[in-house]
Design a protein around this motif. Structure first.
Motif, mmCIF file in Angstrom:
data_model
loop_
_atom_site.group_PDB
_atom_site.id
_atom_site.type_symbol
_atom_site.label_atom_id
_atom_site.label_comp_id
_atom_site.label_asym_id
_atom_site.label_seq_id
_atom_site.Cartn_x
_atom_site.Cartn_y
_atom_site.Cartn_z
ATOM 1 N N ASP A 50 5.893 -9.277 2.415
ATOM 2 C CA ASP A 50 6.047 -8.789 3.790
ATOM 3 C C ASP A 50 4.644 -8.400 4.248
ATOM 4 O OD1 ASP A 50 6.373 -7.236 6.082
ATOM 5 O OD2 ASP A 50 8.222 -6.294 5.393
ATOM 6 N N ALA B 11 3.875 -5.152 6.371
ATOM 7 C CA ALA B 11 4.044 -3.943 5.566
ATOM 8 C C ALA B 11 2.898 -3.795 4.569
ATOM 9 C CB ALA B 11 5.385 -3.976 4.836
ATOM 10 N N TRP C 45 2.465 -6.982 -4.145
ATOM 11 C CA TRP C 45 3.360 -7.090 -2.981
ATOM 12 C C TRP C 45 4.018 -8.461 -2.948
ATOM 13 C CZ3 TRP C 45 4.079 -3.081 0.609
ATOM 14 C CH2 TRP C 45 3.353 -1.920 0.300
ATOM 15 N N ASN D 281 5.302 -3.224 -4.237
ATOM 16 C CA ASN D 281 5.573 -2.934 -2.818
ATOM 17 C C ASN D 281 5.408 -1.458 -2.509
ATOM 18 O OD1 ASN D 281 6.192 -5.667 -2.331
ATOM 19 N ND2 ASN D 281 8.307 -5.371 -2.948
#
Length: 468
Positions: free
Chosen positions: A254, A257, A404, A426
């Motif tokens: 993502d 993010a 991530w 993450n």
């Protein structure tokens, strides 16, 4: 900060103005502190764990009640934005509460099953070592001390603190905090040592038979000295040293993010943290998007007076740190890195350095190979996952790692192939009282926090009992 042989003067990194001058301890003063600390630690080791835990509950309450004073002192001495300084105090209080609730369980007697002979039982009892010397850094003046001291006191030990000279006011305030919370006098003692005298004083203390163990958070050079001295004295040591943490962004991450988290991961505490992400390794398919969003986030940072609520990046703690960072940036640009943001010291008073991003970074450049202790981010593009693993692991350090990916199992598999003391998926790397904290390779050894942080400075004593 300046340190003569008989005094230590702290200064404000915002403008260089002096804050306070403290008399430095001579050999006789240090000896008196060791005598008192050794005596206090011996008595404290006999106090029931439940009573030690009650003291930690009082400490948490005291820290919260006086948080503004501690936070203001931290900000004045090393330039941390005030909101972050408050967070440091609160995190210390949370840790005190954690150990207040868990110390009895961690330090419980553990029975060992003995099948033969029939008349024998056995158990293991964690017991305190005694007086522990702590050599602590300036970048988290409260938290670094509390991260070690709280579990160490819970285990029944005493603390002899040698803090960094530029945060001497914070160091003395912390010793007073334990007394204010009802801990015995001299159980936690701060040594005020002039900087030229530090190596000799620390070496002499480590060799002293009244010092049971030593812990250091700091530079690799300091760690080498402390580790060698502890080895010569056959004493337990814990070293938390430098870091050059990788922040790996895989192609299926993502990206918005990850980019937002990357700004926090690098520029918290003005980048002055061993676990700040420093090398951003991004797979090629998402490199352009990540870089664009990351640069937008960096552009939104506010460099300024750390007492201003709008400030997100304060000054570096000392001028020599700013100058070292400039050298690393200049050398990396000369080696082919692209300067995408920042890249220079701010004119005028104080130790300010612009939030900086370097692109096209690769091994062999200073910002990739060395620890950068300030607001400088290095972005490297990886061809694929294997290349990302190779880049992330191409370091002498091994403290933290952030990976991530939308596929958490893939991220865990990638993390397993990169050496670190902790791997966060993450999420931004951070210490937490519920999990162990520490490094590998040249990032040190030993663990703080969680159960491991209590047991590091205990004697895991075996009792073998044969019935008469």
């Amino acid at each position: 900060m300046s340190a003569g042989t008989d005094a230590v003067t702290t200064s404000n990194p915002v403008d260089g103005s002096p804050l306070a001058t403290y008399p430095a301890m001579g050999p006789n003063d240090v000896e008196a502190a060791v005598v008192s600390g050794h005596r206090a630690a011996a008595a404290w080791g006999l106090v029931p764990v439940a009573d030690r835990a009650a003291g930690l509950t009082r400490l948490a309450a005291h820290l919260r009640a006086d948080a503004e004073r501690y936070a203001a002192l931290v900000t004045a001495e090393m330039g941390k934005p005030l909101a972050e300084a408050r967070g440091e105090v609160e995190k210390s209080a949370v840790t005190a509460d954690y150990y207040a609730g868990h110390a009895e369980h961690i330090l419980r007697r553990r029975a060992v099953e003995i099948d033969s002979p029939a008349n024998v039982s056995a158990f293991v009892q964690p017991e305190p070592l005694g007086l522990v010397l702590a050599v602590m850094p300036w970048n988290f003046p409260v938290w670094q001390v509390m991260r070690f001291a709280i579990p160490t006191l819970a285990a029944g030990n005493g603390v002899l603190l040698k803090h960094s000279p530029n945060v001497t006011g914070s160091a003395l305030a912390l010793a007073d905090a334990f007394v204010a919370a009802g801990f015995p006098e001299h159980l936690v003692t701060t040594l005020v040592v002039a900087e030229p005298e530090v190596p000799e004083t620390v070496g002499r203390l480590i060799a002293d038979p009244r010092i049971a163990a030593v812990t250091l958070t700091g530079s690799n050079r300091a760690g080498e000295m402390v580790g060698a001295a502890a080895g010569r004295a056959s004493k337990k040591s814990v070293l938390e040293l430098g870091g050059s943490d990788a922040f790996v962004v895989l192609a299926d991450a993502d990206v918005p993010a990850a980019a937002a988290a990357a700004v926090r991961a690098r520029f918290t505490n003005s980048g002055q943290s061993c676990v700040c992400a420093k090398r951003f390794v991004v797979e090629e398919p998402v490199a352009a998007e990540f870089t664009r969003l990351f640069l937008e986030g960096v552009a939104a940072l506010v460099l300024g007076d750390p007492t201003d609520p709008a400030t997100t990046v304060g000054p570096l703690a000392r001028a020599d740190l700013r100058d070292a960072l400039q050298r690393q940036v200049d050398e990396s640009v000369a080696a082919g890195a692209t300067l995408a943001a920042g890249g220079r010291s701010v004119d005028g008073p104080g130790c300010f350095y612009e939030p900086t991003v370097l692109l096209d970074v690769h091994p062999g450049m200073a910002v990739f190979d060395e620890e950068t202790f300030g607001p400088v981010a290095a972005v490297a593009v990886a061809r694929d996952e294997e290349h990302a693993v190779a880049l992330a692991d191409a370091t002498q350090y091994g403290l933290g790692l952030s990976v991530w990916s939308r596929d958490t199992e893939r991220a865990i598999d990638v993390a397993r192939r990169i050496t670190s003391g902790a791997a966060f998926v993450n999420a931004v790397v951070a210490s937490d009282p519920r999990v162990p904290f520490g490094g590998t390779r040249r990032s040190g050894y030993g663990r703080e926090l969680a159960e491991a942080g209590v047991l590091e400075f205990t004697n895991q004593r075996t009792y073998w009992v044969a019935s008469a």
